[in-house]
Structures are given as C-alpha cells and as structure tokens.
Design an enzyme around this catalytic site. Structure first.
Site: not given
Ligand code: BES
Ligand code: MN
Ligand code: ZN
Length: 525
Positions: A306, A380
């Site tokens: 990230k 997931r």
């Molecule tokens: N924990 C994050 C989701 C999240 C994002 C929670 C912002 C709270 C605030 C999750 O693990 C994630 O990173 N999801 C990705 C999925 C994508 C790579 C398909 C996302 O939402 O960007």
């Molecule tokens: Mn994530």
C-alpha cells in the site's frame, strides 16, 4: 500441495516496553421511574423536542415543570433562539424550584418527537455522556423520552451512555488519566418495571462489549500481534464463560488452511485461529450461528504494498475479528439461547522475503485453488478458510464481518456497512437486527454474472476481480466458501473507524457490528 513453514519467530517479548492499558470496569446504570422532580443528581439531562410545549403540559418533559423548575430559562432560550431543540444542541440551566432535587438541568435538542426513536436516543445519550465526562460531572441522570417501547428506548440510552465512556487516548502520558466514568441514573417517566431494568442492563453490557472491541481495534500493530490478539480476545471471552481454543501455526497447517498460511508467510509473526463456542445447556441442536471475523492485525498490502499515506490506519484491519470476539462475550453474558461458534483467523499481511507473490497459487482448506493476483486482497483469503472451519464445526448459518474493501467505502461512504448474502430472508433478518442495533447497513447485490470477474486461467479463481464492483466481487469470493449455507457478509471498511468526530461518535474505532452480531443470537432464523 505442500505447505511451507517460513520459519516464524518463536514467542518473544511482543512490544518491548509498551504496556497495554487495562480495561476499565464500569458501575451499573441505575434505573428509576416517576416524576423528574424527584431525581437527586448534579445534572439532569432531558431530551427536548422541537414540538415540546415550553410551558409543559401533557407530552412535555416531566409533565409541567422543566421550564418552571428553571425559572423560565428554557422558554427564554427557546424564544431568543439560543436553544432551538435541533439534535445535539445543549442548554444548561440551574434549577431554582426547591421542590426539585436535581441541581441543574441540561436540555439536549432532540428534533421532532416523531423522528426520535431508539436510534436517535442512543446517539443523544452518547453526546450527553461525552459532554458530561468533559465537564467532570460525576453524578448525572438522563431522561428517557422518545417514540417506541420504553424498554427499547431505555436499552438504547444505556448503550449510548456506555459508548460515551470509550477513550481512544490510551497511550497519552502527558495528560491526566482519562476521567472516571460518571455514575448515571436513567430516569423513566413511567414506572421502571422489570422489563425496563433488564433492558438497561442489556444495553450496558452491549455498550461495554462494543467499547472492548474499540479498544482492540485502536491497539497498534506492534502491541496487538496475532498472538496477542488471540490472547486478549480469548481472555475477554473466557471471562464471560465462552469456550475458547487458539490454534497455532502447526494446527492450522494440519487443517490445510493454505489461504491463511499464505497470507501469514510474509510476516515473522505466526498466525493464529481463534475459535469461540457458546453452547448453553438445553440449546437446540440447530440452528448453529457461525460468526467469522477478519483478524488482520496490520495490513501493509504485502508485496502489492500500500502507499505510505494513511497506512497507519491499517492497524484496525482486525475490527471484524474484534467484533466477533466481543459479540461472543456479549452473547454469553446475555445468555443467548442458541449455539454460536466464532472463528477469527488472525495474521499480519507483510511483504517479507517469504511472502506470497502475485501469480502464486494457494490451496484452501476446502480444496479450492486460488490464484493470488493482488496480495492486498488478503482478507477474503483468510476468511475463506475461516468460513470453511465454521462450517466444519457445525455452523448452519454464517455471518462474516470484515474491513474488506476500499470499494465498499467508495460505494457507501463512511455512513453504512455493505450487506451481502443469500438467501434474501437471512439477509433481511440481519438487516432488521442491525437497524435496531444502530449499525447502519445497506444491501448490495450478488448477481451470478459478477462471478465471471474472478475467473482464473490457471486455478479455480482469482482473489481479485478488477475495479468494477470491487466490494461485490470480494463478497462473491467469500460466497465460494459458504458451502451453500445461509450466509451474510458485512463489509465494515468504511464504518469501523470514524475519520471525523461527530457528536455521537468520536474520531477512532466505532465498535461497529458488535451489537448486531450479539443480538442476532436472540433472533429466530
Ligand atoms: N483492509 C483493506 C480494505 C480497506 C481499505 C479497509 C480501506 C479500510 C479502508 C483490504 O485488505 C484491501 O486492501 N483491499 C483491497 C482489495 C483490492 C486489492 C482488490 C482494496 O480495497 O484496495
Ligand atoms: Mn489488504
Ligand atoms: Zn485488509
């Protein structure tokens, strides 16, 4: 497929010299009935409706009296516009009538009476509770007014006053320790019968369990590692009589949980699987409610790392797991009549040298293979194995809670959690419970066609489905692990953490889903 042991570090000092703050114990909320004039307290807080008659009379607070007790200050404030009874407005005045036993009255704006049910009353109580704490008032009373059954309103008020006791500044050393919680009296205009008293105790418990979940979500990644999360979650559940088992990496490997192990590979902290059981004597064999919570103690994104900006927030990526743990505690304390199983897979998502890479294939405990396209879609993965395990333990109905997708925040903002699942009857059941609990949710579709976005050339499915409908394809992925059972998924990515303070919700962890999950165990489905 062989699972690899990446050489996780042995148990060691977890957080060097950082001591986690102890949980605060609160006293019960006293509940009394009868006229407000008889309530002895430093501050009596009374919700005031826009359509209340200032001079009192039927339907006005406490019958004739509030305004007179203040020597007409309330009607003067209403006349001048200083107080307009808009929600959360606050007007404080001394009591001049010697017949009254309260020293002061605060009217809190409550909007139109017809719009003030238990949801708004809960929020007003939070707002009043926060104000009273800030002013260091030690003895206060809150008058329960609004539309709806007295017990529902009283429970909501007790929840709100309790939620107001949460403090997010656990590690501040320069300031005095957080103010002691004031002792609260709930003033019922009618008689406070047994049903109301029980509802207040229930509200207190639900509020406390929500606050425990907020404490966990607030805890940083260096103190709340998967092992520490498991230790803390099991302690707070066990204390309430919940059966708890913590599976370590060896047991997780024996079960073949390649998805959970895959995510954990990048970290030097080993994963855990926390398993809770509420098995009250005499409970029917079915239904068995299976609660599954995402327990990522920190989500860096892994190799699909990230951006730095805002990454610190990812310490709350276990808020779903915390909600399950704390709901299990509430379920036991409140004596839910059915069997409930809780499953919380917990790990860090880190980009270590042994971390999974985009293109890697993982095999789930259920047997399905997954092509990892993006290592940041880790929630997931661990939930897939978690859902499978809840089924294996005998769950007949599944509910999972997860800070799963940024896409859900795009879709619903920070106002509502996404609600997904099948069949519709079970989704509607969870929705109704959430509405009553004050956890805003909104239903999202799961049309079969969305499944196409997860199709992989090499494995049974991919772990991401591209940008369109990102929260839905994530839910479609989870559905693959529901085994055809009734299943509901709550995406709390937007609601687990308040980015901006509101009168009824300070900045920080919200405790979302605890009350919904707990009260679901009292439903027929
Ligand atoms: N924990 C994050 C989701 C999240 C994002 C929670 C912002 C709270 C605030 C999750 O693990 C994630 O990173 N999801 C990705 C999925 C994508 C790579 C398909 C996302 O939402 O960007
Ligand atoms: Mn994530
Ligand atoms: Zn995540």
């Amino acid at each position: 497929m062989k699972l690899y042991r990446p050489g996780w570090a042995p148990a060691s000092a977890i957080s060097d010299n950082i001591q986690m703050p102890p949980a605060v114990k609160n006293q019960p909320i006293v509940c009394v009935g009868g006229p407000l004039s008889g309530i002895e307290t430093d501050l009596l807080v009374v919700p005031w409706f826009e359509d209340d008659a200032p001079a009192g009379g039927p339907g006005a607070p406490g019958g004739p009296g509030i305004d007179a007790a203040s020597g007409g200050e309330v009607s003067r404030a209403l006349a001048s516009g200083e107080f307009q009874a808009k929600a959360y407005e606050w007007f404080l005045t001394p009591v001049v009538d010697r017949q009254w036993r309260a020293r002061r009255i605060a009217v809190i704006g409550a909007g139109r009476r017809a719009d003030c049910g238990s949801d708004l009353l809960r929020k007003l109580a939070v707002s009043a509770g926060i104000t009273v704490r800030q002013r260091h008032i030690n003895h206060a009373a809150f008058s329960v007014r609004g539309e709806g059954a007295a017990a529902d309103l009283a429970q909501a008020a007790a929840e709100g006053l309790t939620l107001a006791e949460f403090s997010a500044g656990a590690y501040k050393t320069g300031e005095p320790a957080p103010e002691a919680a004031p002792d609260w009296t709930l003033a019922m205009l009618d008689r406070a019968g047994d049903a109301v008293t029980a509802a207040v105790a229930r509200g207190r418990t639900l509020g406390e369990c929500s606050n425990l979940a907020r404490d966990l979500a607030n805890e940083p990644g260096n103190t709340l590692t998967p092992r520490e999360f498991a230790r803390r979650a099991s302690a707070l559940a066990r204390e309430a009589g919940v059966g708890v088992e913590i599976l370590d990496e060896t047991q997780i490997e024996k079960l073949g949980m390649g998805l959970l192990l895959g995510v954990a590979r990048g970290s030097s902290e080993p994963p855990r699987l926390i398993v809770f059981r509420h098995d009250p004597p005499g409970a029917p064999k079915t239904p068995v409610l299976g609660l599954v919570g995402k327990g990522i103690t920190f989500d860096t994104g892994g190799i699909s790392i990230k951006p730095a900006d805002g990454m610190e927030r990812m310490k709350d990526d276990m808020a779903g797991g915390a909600a399950v743990a704390c709901a299990m505690r509430a379920i036991a304390l409140l004596g839910a009549p059915i069997r409930v199983i809780g499953v919380v897979p917990t790990t860090e998502n880190m980009p270590g040298g042994r971390a999974i890479k985009p293109g890697d294939i993982l095999k789930s405990a259920e047997g399905k293979t997954v092509e990892v396209i993006n290592t940041d879609a880790e929630g997931r993965l661990i939930l897939g194995d978690g859902l499978w395990y809840a089924r294996r333990l005998g769950a007949t109905h599944l509910v999972d809670v997860a800070t799963l997708t940024g896409a859900c925040v795009v879709a619903l903002g920070r106002i509502a959690s996404g609600l997904f699942g099948t069949p519709d009857s079970f989704v509607q059941c969870v929705r109704a419970v959430a509405d009553r609990a004050g956890d805003r949710v909104w239903p999202m579709p799961l049309f079969e066609e969305y499944r196409d976005q997860l199709r992989s050339d090499i494995a049974d499915m991919m772990n991401t489905g591209g940008r369109p409908a990102g929260s839905i394809t994530a839910a479609m992925f989870l559905k693959e692990f529901s085994g055809g059972l009734p299943w509901v998924h709550m995406d709390i990515a937007g609601t687990a953490w308040a980015e901006e303070a509101r009168p009824y919700l300070p900045k920080g962890p919200s405790g979302v889903a605890v009350r919904t999950l707990a009260q679901l165990a009292f439903e027929r489905f």
